[in-house]
Design an enzyme around this catalytic site. Sequence first.
Site, PDB file in Angstrom:
ATOM      1  N   HIS A 186       0.845  -1.207   0.000  1.00 60.13           N
ATOM      2  CA  HIS A 186       0.000   0.000   0.000  1.00 60.13           C
ATOM      3  C   HIS A 186       0.873   1.247   0.000  1.00 60.13           C
ATOM      4  O   HIS A 186       0.686   2.151  -0.807  1.00 60.13           O
ATOM      5  CB  HIS A 186      -0.921   0.038   1.233  1.00 60.13           C
ATOM      6  CG  HIS A 186      -1.541   1.382   1.416  1.00 60.13           C
ATOM      7  ND1 HIS A 186      -2.671   1.784   0.741  1.00 60.13           N
ATOM      8  CD2 HIS A 186      -1.134   2.453   2.138  1.00 60.13           C
ATOM      9  CE1 HIS A 186      -2.959   3.038   1.061  1.00 60.13           C
ATOM     10  NE2 HIS A 186      -2.033   3.473   1.911  1.00 60.13           N
TER      11      HIS A 186
ATOM     12  N   HIS B 148       1.473   5.028  -2.548  1.00 61.27           N
ATOM     13  CA  HIS B 148       1.831   6.425  -2.239  1.00 61.27           C
ATOM     14  C   HIS B 148       3.066   6.940  -2.978  1.00 61.27           C
ATOM     15  O   HIS B 148       3.092   8.109  -3.384  1.00 61.27           O
ATOM     16  CB  HIS B 148       2.107   6.561  -0.733  1.00 61.27           C
ATOM     17  CG  HIS B 148       0.887   6.611   0.114  1.00 61.27           C
ATOM     18  ND1 HIS B 148       0.059   7.711   0.192  1.00 61.27           N
ATOM     19  CD2 HIS B 148       0.338   5.677   0.931  1.00 61.27           C
ATOM     20  CE1 HIS B 148      -0.934   7.472   1.032  1.00 61.27           C
ATOM     21  NE2 HIS B 148      -0.788   6.236   1.485  1.00 61.27           N
TER      22      HIS B 148
ATOM     23  N   GLU C  84      -5.339   9.645   0.009  1.00 62.18           N
ATOM     24  CA  GLU C  84      -5.736   8.231   0.048  1.00 62.18           C
ATOM     25  C   GLU C  84      -6.769   7.878  -1.020  1.00 62.18           C
ATOM     26  O   GLU C  84      -6.661   6.826  -1.649  1.00 62.18           O
ATOM     27  CB  GLU C  84      -6.296   7.884   1.430  1.00 62.18           C
ATOM     28  CG  GLU C  84      -5.265   7.869   2.548  1.00 62.18           C
ATOM     29  CD  GLU C  84      -4.187   6.795   2.394  1.00 62.18           C
ATOM     30  OE1 GLU C  84      -3.264   6.783   3.200  1.00 62.18           O
ATOM     31  OE2 GLU C  84      -4.252   5.976   1.453  1.00 62.18           O
TER      32      GLU C  84
ATOM     33  N   SER D 227      -3.825   1.119  -4.801  1.00 57.66           N
ATOM     34  CA  SER D 227      -3.268  -0.143  -4.290  1.00 57.66           C
ATOM     35  C   SER D 227      -4.367  -1.178  -4.047  1.00 57.66           C
ATOM     36  O   SER D 227      -4.114  -2.244  -3.493  1.00 57.66           O
ATOM     37  CB  SER D 227      -2.519   0.118  -2.975  1.00 57.66           C
ATOM     38  OG  SER D 227      -3.416   0.679  -2.025  1.00 57.66           O
TER      39      SER D 227
HETATM   40  N1  HBI Z   1       1.125   6.221  10.077  1.00 56.90           N
HETATM   41  N2  HBI Z   1       2.696   4.845   9.064  1.00 56.90           N
HETATM   42  C1  HBI Z   1       1.635   5.662   8.960  1.00 56.90           C
HETATM   43  N3  HBI Z   1       1.098   5.889   7.760  1.00 56.90           N
HETATM   44  C2  HBI Z   1       0.034   6.726   7.613  1.00 56.90           C
HETATM   45  O1  HBI Z   1      -0.441   6.948   6.490  1.00 56.90           O
HETATM   46  C3  HBI Z   1      -0.512   7.349   8.763  1.00 56.90           C
HETATM   47  C4  HBI Z   1       0.066   7.076   9.999  1.00 56.90           C
HETATM   48  N4  HBI Z   1      -0.440   7.638  11.102  1.00 56.90           N
HETATM   49  C5  HBI Z   1      -1.553   8.566  11.083  1.00 56.90           C
HETATM   50  C6  HBI Z   1      -2.110   8.775   9.740  1.00 56.90           C
HETATM   51  N5  HBI Z   1      -1.575   8.198   8.651  1.00 56.90           N
HETATM   52  C7  HBI Z   1      -3.374   9.575   9.535  1.00 56.90           C
HETATM   53  O2  HBI Z   1      -4.184   9.569  10.685  1.00 56.90           O
HETATM   54  C8  HBI Z   1      -3.115  10.961   9.079  1.00 56.90           C
HETATM   55  O3  HBI Z   1      -4.269  11.509   8.524  1.00 56.90           O
HETATM   56  C9  HBI Z   1      -2.653  11.763  10.228  1.00 56.90           C
HETATM   57 FE    FE Z   2      -1.945   5.329   2.985  1.00 51.43          FE
END
Ligand code: HBI
Ligand code: FE
Length: 274
Positions: free
Chosen positions: A130, A135, A176, A195
Amino acid sequence: MYGSSDRPPRGDYSRAGADYTCPQNYAAYTEADHATYRQLYARQAALLPGLACDEFIAALPSLGASDRIPRFEAVNERLMKATGWEIVTVPGLIPELPFFSLLANRKFPVTDWIRTPAELDYIVEPDVFHDLFGHVPMLFNPVLADYVQRYGQGGVKAHALGACEQLSRLYWYTIEFGLIRQPDGLRAYGAGILSSKGEMAFSVRDPSPLRLPLTLERAMRTRYKIDTYQQNYFVIDSFDQLFDLTAADFTALYQNLALLPEIQPGVLQAGERA
Ligand code: HBI
Ligand code: FE
């Protein structure tokens, strides 16, 4: 992906440092892991024409290996040259403030474990497929890359203002699950779509979800579900439009939003057209 799940996150966090990053545990990958990545990559790459945005399709080869999980430092050699971004390894979902801080410093957190073959079609938490496939190609696009950094900077401020929920909805409905209108039609640019085996065609072609023009207010008021296809998508006309949305400071917007009710996903509001 998102950090709002209430289950203990998957992954070995004992490896993470203070900023939640850790080395990519390349030796830990089994041949089955590489086969899973190879299978996911081939299946998803075959779905892209007519569904994924041109920028994603153009940048995908920059990930390098498609027959095994790539070494992140090899991807970084190309990514750093392209937009000054680098991917850093994390054990999985990390708390919002460290996540925002990494983005604000042009570091994208990429989970290094991969799903099991039983989870091939769907996994709730972000795994390396993913994060890397979904991304990272978009970070090769300079305008979107700048948007993601500005998003991170906004996130650090939102954390101080207690507005993370609103801001995470903006992330959700753009990075996303965002859709972009190209001259030749609607295409996906969101990693959650790119993804996903089933959501690619669903998001771009299925008549059932709402597809609304992106505005900060509408996206930030709209709740989202993390374990079903989206019931509404937000559409932009260009990545410049996305970047320009983040030019202003959001403090006043958060104050206005606090006076407005949240909107359930999939529910058309007065004056909106499906
Ligand atoms: N942590 N590893 C990882 N990847 C993310 O996409 C991610 C996260 N923590 C919080 C988050 N995304 C979302 O809550 C954001 O919108 C802040
Ligand atoms: Fe993501």
